[in-house]
Scaffold this active site. Sequence first.
Site, PDB file in Angstrom:
ATOM      1  N   ASP A  80       0.523  -1.233  -0.515  1.00 43.62           N
ATOM      2  CA  ASP A  80       0.189  -0.149   0.697  1.00 43.62           C
ATOM      3  C   ASP A  80       1.103   1.428  -0.004  1.00 43.62           C
ATOM      4  O   ASP A  80       1.851   1.381  -0.465  1.00 43.62           O
ATOM      5  CB  ASP A  80      -0.795   0.241   0.692  1.00 43.62           C
ATOM      6  CG  ASP A  80      -0.527   0.299   2.752  1.00 43.62           C
ATOM      7  OD1 ASP A  80       1.169   0.076   3.095  1.00 43.62           O
ATOM      8  OD2 ASP A  80      -0.959   0.846   3.529  1.00 43.62           O
ATOM      9  N   HIS A 108      10.423  -9.567   0.681  1.00 40.94           N
ATOM     10  CA  HIS A 108      10.622  -8.371   1.058  1.00 40.94           C
ATOM     11  C   HIS A 108      12.199  -6.946   0.813  1.00 40.94           C
ATOM     12  O   HIS A 108      12.709  -7.638   1.752  1.00 40.94           O
ATOM     13  CB  HIS A 108       9.275  -7.705   2.381  1.00 40.94           C
ATOM     14  CG  HIS A 108       9.316  -6.203   1.190  1.00 40.94           C
ATOM     15  ND1 HIS A 108       9.668  -5.276   1.986  1.00 40.94           N
ATOM     16  CD2 HIS A 108       7.693  -6.484   0.483  1.00 40.94           C
ATOM     17  CE1 HIS A 108       8.561  -3.719   1.634  1.00 40.94           C
ATOM     18  NE2 HIS A 108       7.940  -4.487   0.537  1.00 40.94           N
ATOM     19  N   PHE A 141       6.743   2.157  -4.240  1.00 42.30           N
ATOM     20  CA  PHE A 141       7.661   2.198  -3.709  1.00 42.30           C
ATOM     21  C   PHE A 141       8.777   3.680  -3.958  1.00 42.30           C
ATOM     22  O   PHE A 141      10.292   3.908  -3.652  1.00 42.30           O
ATOM     23  CB  PHE A 141       8.888   0.818  -4.418  1.00 42.30           C
ATOM     24  CG  PHE A 141       8.924  -0.597  -3.527  1.00 42.30           C
ATOM     25  CD1 PHE A 141       8.690  -0.419  -2.969  1.00 42.30           C
ATOM     26  CD2 PHE A 141       7.956  -1.313  -4.697  1.00 42.30           C
ATOM     27  CE1 PHE A 141       8.512  -2.026  -1.916  1.00 42.30           C
ATOM     28  CE2 PHE A 141       8.292  -2.706  -3.754  1.00 42.30           C
ATOM     29  CZ  PHE A 141       8.267  -2.630  -2.696  1.00 42.30           C
ATOM     30  N   TYR A 189       3.089   4.560   0.598  1.00 48.06           N
ATOM     31  CA  TYR A 189       3.464   5.334   2.029  1.00 48.06           C
ATOM     32  C   TYR A 189       2.021   6.074   2.148  1.00 48.06           C
ATOM     33  O   TYR A 189       1.983   6.844   1.881  1.00 48.06           O
ATOM     34  CB  TYR A 189       4.565   6.474   1.203  1.00 48.06           C
ATOM     35  CG  TYR A 189       5.753   5.059   0.609  1.00 48.06           C
ATOM     36  CD1 TYR A 189       6.474   4.452   1.764  1.00 48.06           C
ATOM     37  CD2 TYR A 189       6.223   5.743  -0.533  1.00 48.06           C
ATOM     38  CE1 TYR A 189       7.567   3.839   1.084  1.00 48.06           C
ATOM     39  CE2 TYR A 189       7.395   4.935  -0.882  1.00 48.06           C
ATOM     40  CZ  TYR A 189       8.001   4.260  -0.430  1.00 48.06           C
ATOM     41  OH  TYR A 189       9.338   3.172  -0.839  1.00 48.06           O
TER      42      TYR A 189
END
Length: 230
Positions: free
Chosen positions: A66, A188, A79, A68
């Site tokens: 989701d 991740h 990202f 920031y």
Amino acid sequence: MELDRIPPSWRPALAAEVEQPYFAELRRFVERERRTQTVFPPEDEVFSQLELTPYDRVKVLILGQDPYHGPRQAHGLAFSVRPGVRPPPSLANIFKELHDDRGCPIPKHGHLASWAEQGVLLLNAVLTVRGREPNSHKNRGWERFTDAIIRAVNERENTVAFVLWGAYAGKKAEMIDTARHVVIRSVHPSPYSAERGFFGSKPFSQVNGALGRSGQEPVDWCLPETVEEG
């Protein structure tokens, strides 16, 4: 969030989805949230990932979770942060791996628009978030909508490299036809997991190798040294 907000190249693939009852409820939910809360990204940037990467140009899909949730960070690309905003920890780790993998200088900014413009769809599974409350808009319908985007990309005739970082993204692998496309997986890039297999995974070289084998132009992953602040 009607169909006219979806960029034209994506409308044929997503028109039926936007007409579903769940999407109308999702729209109402986000509108209520914007009236009473701070919501990121701004309304006119929710679909910027689709605007910068037209459907017929997608050759890579990188999936985030989701947006920031801090001020001025999110602008619709997974990202990525706005010019002038310090890269968050996960993005900083992506840049470290990019340097080790491809030799790219570590940039002073975290604006990934140059990737998107080359056909890298930077897609979050959830496209909005309440300020300072991560995952606050999950399970409201965005996941169903972005699954439709993933399925539409899966229908592309050209080989697409799907980059799935972490357990959440990894679950989407079952939606992908690996006879035609390539799935690149690792843990991740978060500081909590990057040392357990993200570093050294060479995802950028893997993507370019897959593109080269299918006769497509590789991605220039090295970001410009500077970008204009928004």
